[in-house]
Structures are given as structure tokens and as C-alpha cells.
Design a protein around this motif. Structure first.
Motif, PDB file in Angstrom:
ATOM      1  N   PHE A 123      42.735  37.709  40.095  1.00 54.87           N
ATOM      2  CA  PHE A 123      43.549  38.913  39.732  1.00 54.87           C
ATOM      3  C   PHE A 123      42.495  39.935  39.073  1.00 54.87           C
ATOM      4  CE2 PHE A 123      45.863  41.454  36.822  1.00 54.87           C
ATOM      5  CZ  PHE A 123      47.138  41.842  37.768  1.00 54.87           C
ATOM      6  N   PRO A 124      42.595  41.189  39.112  1.00 52.01           N
ATOM      7  CA  PRO A 124      43.422  41.709  40.184  1.00 52.01           C
ATOM      8  C   PRO A 124      43.385  41.872  41.422  1.00 52.01           C
ATOM      9  CG  PRO A 124      42.244  43.444  38.989  1.00 52.01           C
ATOM     10  CD  PRO A 124      41.731  42.087  38.793  1.00 52.01           C
ATOM     11  N   TYR A 125      41.990  41.801  41.965  1.00 54.32           N
ATOM     12  CA  TYR A 125      41.439  42.215  43.325  1.00 54.32           C
ATOM     13  C   TYR A 125      42.087  41.100  44.178  1.00 54.32           C
ATOM     14  CZ  TYR A 125      39.281  45.839  41.113  1.00 54.32           C
ATOM     15  OH  TYR A 125      38.821  47.043  40.031  1.00 54.32           O
ATOM     16  N   ILE A 309      50.425  48.746  50.082  1.00 58.83           N
ATOM     17  CA  ILE A 309      50.753  47.538  49.609  1.00 58.83           C
ATOM     18  C   ILE A 309      49.932  46.521  49.843  1.00 58.83           C
ATOM     19  CG2 ILE A 309      52.993  46.178  49.405  1.00 58.83           C
ATOM     20  CD1 ILE A 309      54.585  48.621  50.199  1.00 58.83           C
ATOM     21  N   ASP A 310      49.920  46.025  51.029  1.00 63.12           N
ATOM     22  CA  ASP A 310      48.890  44.734  51.242  1.00 63.12           C
ATOM     23  C   ASP A 310      47.547  44.970  50.877  1.00 63.12           C
ATOM     24  OD1 ASP A 310      51.201  43.211  51.723  1.00 63.12           O
ATOM     25  OD2 ASP A 310      51.074  43.381  53.918  1.00 63.12           O
ATOM     26  N   LYS A 311      47.037  46.426  51.181  1.00 57.92           N
ATOM     27  CA  LYS A 311      45.711  46.815  51.020  1.00 57.92           C
ATOM     28  C   LYS A 311      45.048  46.432  49.579  1.00 57.92           C
ATOM     29  CE  LYS A 311      42.264  49.533  52.840  1.00 57.92           C
ATOM     30  NZ  LYS A 311      41.890  49.472  54.266  1.00 57.92           N
ATOM     31  N   ILE A 312      46.019  46.676  48.697  1.00 58.38           N
ATOM     32  CA  ILE A 312      45.701  46.228  47.355  1.00 58.38           C
ATOM     33  C   ILE A 312      46.175  44.956  46.771  1.00 58.38           C
ATOM     34  CG2 ILE A 312      45.245  48.569  46.911  1.00 58.38           C
ATOM     35  CD1 ILE A 312      47.636  48.613  45.096  1.00 58.38           C
ATOM     36  N   GLY A 313      46.787  44.105  47.586  1.00 55.65           N
ATOM     37  CA  GLY A 313      46.969  42.875  47.453  1.00 55.65           C
ATOM     38  C   GLY A 313      48.371  42.680  46.597  1.00 55.65           C
ATOM     39  N   ALA A 337      55.607  41.464  38.407  1.00 54.66           N
ATOM     40  CA  ALA A 337      55.065  42.232  37.489  1.00 54.66           C
ATOM     41  C   ALA A 337      53.402  42.463  37.538  1.00 54.66           C
ATOM     42  CB  ALA A 337      55.309  41.648  36.101  1.00 54.66           C
ATOM     43  N   ARG A 338      52.766  41.419  38.053  1.00 50.76           N
ATOM     44  CA  ARG A 338      51.496  41.466  38.399  1.00 50.76           C
ATOM     45  C   ARG A 338      51.314  42.588  39.598  1.00 50.76           C
ATOM     46  NH1 ARG A 338      48.465  35.675  37.870  1.00 50.76           N
ATOM     47  NH2 ARG A 338      49.012  35.275  35.377  1.00 50.76           N
ATOM     48  N   ASP A 339      51.994  42.580  40.486  1.00 48.89           N
ATOM     49  CA  ASP A 339      51.554  43.353  41.798  1.00 48.89           C
ATOM     50  C   ASP A 339      52.023  44.859  41.014  1.00 48.89           C
ATOM     51  OD1 ASP A 339      50.745  41.435  43.134  1.00 48.89           O
ATOM     52  OD2 ASP A 339      52.339  41.621  44.495  1.00 48.89           O
ATOM     53  N   TRP A 340      53.200  44.962  40.345  1.00 49.52           N
ATOM     54  CA  TRP A 340      53.443  46.371  39.771  1.00 49.52           C
ATOM     55  C   TRP A 340      52.090  47.001  39.067  1.00 49.52           C
ATOM     56  CZ3 TRP A 340      56.556  49.756  41.890  1.00 49.52           C
ATOM     57  CH2 TRP A 340      57.708  49.235  42.429  1.00 49.52           C
ATOM     58  N   ALA A 341      51.502  45.892  38.330  1.00 50.46           N
ATOM     59  CA  ALA A 341      50.282  46.307  37.455  1.00 50.46           C
ATOM     60  C   ALA A 341      49.082  46.773  38.451  1.00 50.46           C
ATOM     61  CB  ALA A 341      49.872  45.306  36.618  1.00 50.46           C
ATOM     62  N   LYS A 342      49.070  46.022  39.398  1.00 55.14           N
ATOM     63  CA  LYS A 342      47.943  46.482  40.378  1.00 55.14           C
ATOM     64  C   LYS A 342      47.943  47.955  40.891  1.00 55.14           C
ATOM     65  CE  LYS A 342      47.318  41.996  42.558  1.00 55.14           C
ATOM     66  NZ  LYS A 342      47.372  41.030  43.828  1.00 55.14           N
ATOM     67  N   PHE A 343      49.318  48.384  41.156  1.00 56.86           N
ATOM     68  CA  PHE A 343      49.634  49.762  41.578  1.00 56.86           C
ATOM     69  C   PHE A 343      49.197  50.460  40.343  1.00 56.86           C
ATOM     70  CE2 PHE A 343      53.027  53.179  42.373  1.00 56.86           C
ATOM     71  CZ  PHE A 343      52.036  53.711  43.465  1.00 56.86           C
ATOM     72  N   GLY A 344      49.461  50.238  39.186  1.00 53.66           N
ATOM     73  CA  GLY A 344      49.004  51.069  37.955  1.00 53.66           C
ATOM     74  C   GLY A 344      47.207  51.062  37.863  1.00 53.66           C
ATOM     75  N   LEU A 345      46.883  50.128  38.249  1.00 60.30           N
ATOM     76  CA  LEU A 345      45.353  49.940  38.323  1.00 60.30           C
ATOM     77  C   LEU A 345      44.560  50.786  39.203  1.00 60.30           C
ATOM     78  CD1 LEU A 345      44.879  46.148  37.665  1.00 60.30           C
ATOM     79  CD2 LEU A 345      44.110  47.872  35.980  1.00 60.30           C
ATOM     80  N   ASN A 352      40.139  53.907  43.670  1.00 64.67           N
ATOM     81  CA  ASN A 352      39.166  52.972  44.117  1.00 64.67           C
ATOM     82  C   ASN A 352      39.720  51.673  43.853  1.00 64.67           C
ATOM     83  OD1 ASN A 352      36.948  51.383  44.630  1.00 64.67           O
ATOM     84  ND2 ASN A 352      35.514  52.733  42.867  1.00 64.67           N
ATOM     85  N   TRP A 353      39.919  51.001  44.770  1.00 66.02           N
ATOM     86  CA  TRP A 353      40.263  49.533  45.017  1.00 66.02           C
ATOM     87  C   TRP A 353      38.920  48.411  45.246  1.00 66.02           C
ATOM     88  CZ3 TRP A 353      43.962  47.775  42.073  1.00 66.02           C
ATOM     89  CH2 TRP A 353      44.392  46.353  42.168  1.00 66.02           C
ATOM     90  N   ASP A 354      38.282  48.101  44.252  1.00 72.65           N
ATOM     91  CA  ASP A 354      37.159  47.119  44.487  1.00 72.65           C
ATOM     92  C   ASP A 354      36.265  47.628  45.363  1.00 72.65           C
ATOM     93  OD1 ASP A 354      35.957  44.655  43.915  1.00 72.65           O
ATOM     94  OD2 ASP A 354      36.819  43.610  45.740  1.00 72.65           O
ATOM     95  N   GLY A 355      35.806  49.061  45.521  1.00 73.35           N
ATOM     96  CA  GLY A 355      34.987  49.562  46.103  1.00 73.35           C
ATOM     97  C   GLY A 355      35.474  50.350  47.316  1.00 73.35           C
ATOM     98  N   ASP A 356      36.706  50.265  47.493  1.00 71.44           N
ATOM     99  CA  ASP A 356      37.526  50.918  48.758  1.00 71.44           C
ATOM    100  C   ASP A 356      38.401  52.075  48.250  1.00 71.44           C
ATOM    101  OD1 ASP A 356      38.449  51.499  50.969  1.00 71.44           O
ATOM    102  OD2 ASP A 356      39.538  49.711  51.488  1.00 71.44           O
ATOM    103  N   PHE A 357      37.950  53.295  48.539  1.00 73.27           N
ATOM    104  CA  PHE A 357      38.792  54.243  48.248  1.00 73.27           C
ATOM    105  C   PHE A 357      40.082  54.544  49.142  1.00 73.27           C
ATOM    106  CE2 PHE A 357      35.230  55.143  45.623  1.00 73.27           C
ATOM    107  CZ  PHE A 357      35.567  55.579  44.569  1.00 73.27           C
TER     108      PHE A 357
END
Length: 441
Positions: A123-125, A309-313, A337-345, A352-357
Motif C-alpha cells: 500500500f498505497p500502490y 477505480i481499478d487504475k489506482i488499485g 477506508a484504505r481505498d478511499w485514502a488512495k483516492f485522496g492520495l 500522478n499515480w506511481d509515475g502514471d498521470f
């Protein structure tokens, strides 16, 4: 004897009037209860007794009697035996509240395609457990005390997650919940809907400044309304967002088979770009616009997951639909809660999600620019602190907010994301946020 008969007749008349006046409200009571019971039991995997004692245990929804059929995955709710509603669970879609008189075949709709969760990357990627991280600039005793304060009978919090520099520094759940529990985001779903427009806009497939693509508006003054106006809830369209009466929003969620049409048929009561009015109907109108961007229904259903949604896990997330197959973009996304947090991140990192915009910094700036006449409270389906709603928190903070105290707070300057999921808005969120921030040295 005549006096007794007249008294009984008067009493009967009064009771009849009471029933007649309140009968429409029974649709809301039974409708809400059937919908929430079905989602809670069959999607979130809670039992009926727990659901009755928590999710539907508030006035007047608690007046409904609920039962479930485990084999058919149907939830039944009755308001005093006078009005009955049912919801049907479908794998991949969640629970669907049926509308009387509308035919529905639960096997006729294509199922959205999903990707397998990454259980190797931490987590989070990914979805593997994160490694413990200790930061020297955090007073953990103070941090934990501020979080613990949210878990009492007044604040009714189910989950709190605080992330700093992509690391979970505190994670706490109420009894009966854990990191795998699905929690309804309610209007945080609006920010999901908005983000999909950001993705299409940044891909050059849609321009948010274009006029809204509705034939119904082409011959009247509504033709001037842009997608931008809708994203900012600043279209000037009539709407009543009252959950305690038979209003536009309760009709939309509990009495219609197509949530995209209620706002579509509303007249202007203000001027576009000068009449901010919070409207769940507007968000579902946007869901309808998204559906117009694709040739097939399958493409529309898949896009929400494949592009975001699935793009950022956020693999736990399920967005529920109406009977017409539209995602209820105003209200019905469930996730951990962890997946809602990913949306915030994702927003903390400007798309930018781990190098993918998925989108760029310009979109974040656009989405967090205050809507005219919103007093600095609202951007593009995102809540702002620009107007000082939370006085002891940085003005640069913005958030995804939902009914009954669902929140994802993003603090860009502090590199912090805070998730709070609960059952009430009575909590002093300003105090909670400021205490969390004060735990940083």
C-alpha cells in the motif's frame, strides 16, 4: 350514543388524514431501508441485525421492518405494513432499489469488467500490507489521542486513517469493522464522477467548457449551461436537496428508475455561473453525460473502473447503478477506508499515480478553484476550505465529503491525507483535524 359515534368518526377522519398526508413519506422510509439493507448485507457483508441496529437505526428510517432472502439476495422493507419496497443484489453492481411498475431483468445488464488486485506491491500502490514507518517529527501519543477521541457515542466514527508521505501513520476502526470493511461514501461519490471528467478532459476527449449535450435544452435558455457549470453546481437549475421530505433528491434516489432525468427536466431559477446550489441531481446529470461519451453501455460501465477505480488499485470499490443502468454518481460508491485514502492520495500527487498521470496539476487547480457564489466552499464536485469552513486548518485543504460524516481530507502543503468515515456529522471535525496537525512537530 351520538356523541360517541361522532367522536369515533372524528378520530377516524383525523387518522385518515394523518395517513394520507404521511403516506408518501412511507416510500422514503421503506425505500431507504430496503436499499441500505440490501447493500449492507449483500455487498458489505454485514448481518441483518447489525444493519438494523446501525445503518438504518435513525428516525424515521428505524420505523421500517426489514427481512432478507439469502438465496435470491433480495431485501424487503415494510413501513407499518402499509407500503413495501424491495432491493435486488447483483454481483458487480451492488444493491438496486426497484421502482413499482417498472420492469427489470437483473440478468439483462452487462457486468463491468474488473482487474485483479495487486497483492504483491505494498500500500498505497498495491494492496499488500505496508511496512511500518516511524517519523521523528510526529508525537504519536498526541496523534493517537486525537484519533481515539473520534470513537465515542457522540462522534460515531467507523474508521480513521491518517497518511503522511504515502505511509499510514495511524489506522483505527470501530468494533465490527476492519481494513476489509466496505463503507458507503455517499456524496464522496460526486468527486469520483468529477474526476472522470478530469480524465477525459486531460485526454482531449471532452472539453468541460463545452455546452451540456442535451437536446431538451437546445430551444430554451438552458442551452447556455456548460459542463463546467454543472461540475461547479452553478447551473441555475431548480433543485431541492432536502432529505427529510418528498423532495427532488428523495424522489430521485427512492422513486425513479433513471436518476439522470430529474434535474434534466428542471427549469432555470437562476443564472448559469451565478447561482450555486448543491444538487445531487446535477451530479447524476453528469453521469448521464458520461454515458453519452461511449458507443456502448459496456464501455460506459467499464470506463469508471479502467480509467480510475481499478487504475489506482481501489479494487474494493463498487459503484451502484439505477434501474436504467446509470451509475448513481451522486451517492452510491462503497469502498474500504484504505481505498478511499488512495483516492485522496491521487489528488495529493496531482493525478500522478506511481509515475502514471491520470490527469495533471491543472485539473487539480481547476477542481479546487472556488465556485462563484459558493463562499469559497465548493469547487468542481469537491469541498474547499478557502472560505475558512474549518478555521483551525489550512485554507489550502480540500476534501471529498458525504452524508453522515464521510470525509477524505487532502492537505497538500503538509503531505497528509485523512480519512474519517462515520454515522454522524455531529463530530467537531475542525477540532479533530487541528489536533491531528498539532501532533506534527
Amino acid at each position: 350514543m351520538k356523541i360517541v359515534k361522532r367522536s369515533l368518526l372524528l378520530l377516524f377522519t383525523v387518522l385518515l388524514l394523518i395517513v394520507f398526508y404521511n403516506y408518501p413519506k412511507l416510500n422514503i422510509i421503506a425505500g431507504y431501508s430496503a436499499k441500505m439493507t440490501g447493500s449492507s448485507v449483500f455487498l458489505a457483508k454485514r448481518n441483518l441485525a447489525f444493519t438494523d441496529s446501525t445503518d438504518t437505526n435513525f428516525s424515521p428510517i428505524h420505523l421500517a421492518e426489514n427481512r432478507i432472502d439469502e438465496e435470491t439476495k433480495i431485501a424487503y422493507s415494510s413501513a407499518f405494513g402499509l407500503l413495501n419496497r424491495i432491493s435486488v443484489y447483483r454481483e458487480g453492481f451492488g444493491s438496486l432499489l426497484l421502482v413499482d411498475g417498472v420492469q427489470f431483468d437483473k440478468n439483462s445488464m452487462p457486468t463491468p469488467k474488473r482487474t485483479e488486485p495487486d497483492i504483491v506491491t505494498e500500500f498505497p500502490y498495491g494492496n499488500a500490507e505496508p511496512k511500518d514507518s516511524i517519523f521523528s517529527n510526529i508525537n504519536y501519543d498526541k496523534l493517537n489521542a486525537s484519533v481515539n477521541e473520534m470513537f465515542n457515542d457522540t462522534n460515531k466514527t467507523r474508521a480513521v486513517l491518517v497518511i503522511y508521505k504515502d505511509k499510514i501513520i495511524v489506522e483505527k476502526y470501530d468494533e465490527g469493522f476492519d481494513k476489509n470493511s466496505l463503507l458507503l461514501g455517499w456524496s464522496m461519490t460526486k468527486s469520483i464522477t468529477s474526476t472522470l471528467f478530469g480524465i477525459l478532459h486531460c485526454q482531449g476527449k471532452l472539453n468541460v467548457y463545452d455546452r451540456a449535450p442535451f437536446e431538451e435544452w437546445k430551444d430554451d435558455e438552458r442551452k447556455a449551461i456548460t459542463i463546467h457549470n454543472l461540475l461547479q453546481m452553478n447551473s441555475g437549475l431548480e433543485w431541492n436537496e432536502d432529505y427529510n421530505t418528498i423532495s427532488d433528491v428523495t424522489k430521485m434516489l427512492f422513486l425513479t428508475d433513471d436518476v439522470t432525468k430529474i434535474q434534466l427536466n428542471k427549469p432555470l431559477t437562476g443564472s448559469p455561473n451565478a447561482s450555486w446550489n448543491y444538487s445531487s441531481g446535477t451530479t447524476n446529470l453528469l453521469s448521464g453525460i458520461l454515458r453519452k461519451q461511449f458507443t456502448t453501455h459496456q464501455e460506459y460501465l467499464d470506463f469508471w473502473y479502467s480509467a480510475l477505480i481499478d487504475k489506482i488499485g481501489m479494487n474494493s470499490m463498487v459503484v451502484e447503478t439505477d434501474m436504467a443502468g446509470n451509475y448513481v454518481g451522486s451517492s452510491y460508491a462503497w469502498a474500504t477506508a484504505r481505498d478511499w485514502a488512495k483516492f485522496g492520495l491521487l489528488y495529493l500527487h496531482n493525478g500522478n499515480w506511481d509515475g502514471d498521470f491520470l490527469f495533471d496539476e491543472d485539473w487539480v487547480e481547476y477542481a479546487t478553484t472556488p465556485t462563484p457564489t459558493s463562499d469559497g466552499w465548493y469547487g468542481a464536485q469537491i469541498w474547499l476550505n478557502d472560505g475558512g469552513r474549518y478555521p483551525d486548518v489550512p485554507r489550502s485543504m480540500f476534501s471529498f465529503n458525504g452524508y453522515q460524516g464521510q470525509n477524505v481530507f487532502i492537505l497538500p502543503e503538509q503531505e497528509i491525507v485523512i480519512v474519517r468515515l462515520g454515522l454522524t456529522k455531529n463530530a467537531d471535525v475542525n477540532h479533530f483535524l487541528s489536533e491531528v496537525l498539532n501532533s506534527f512537530k
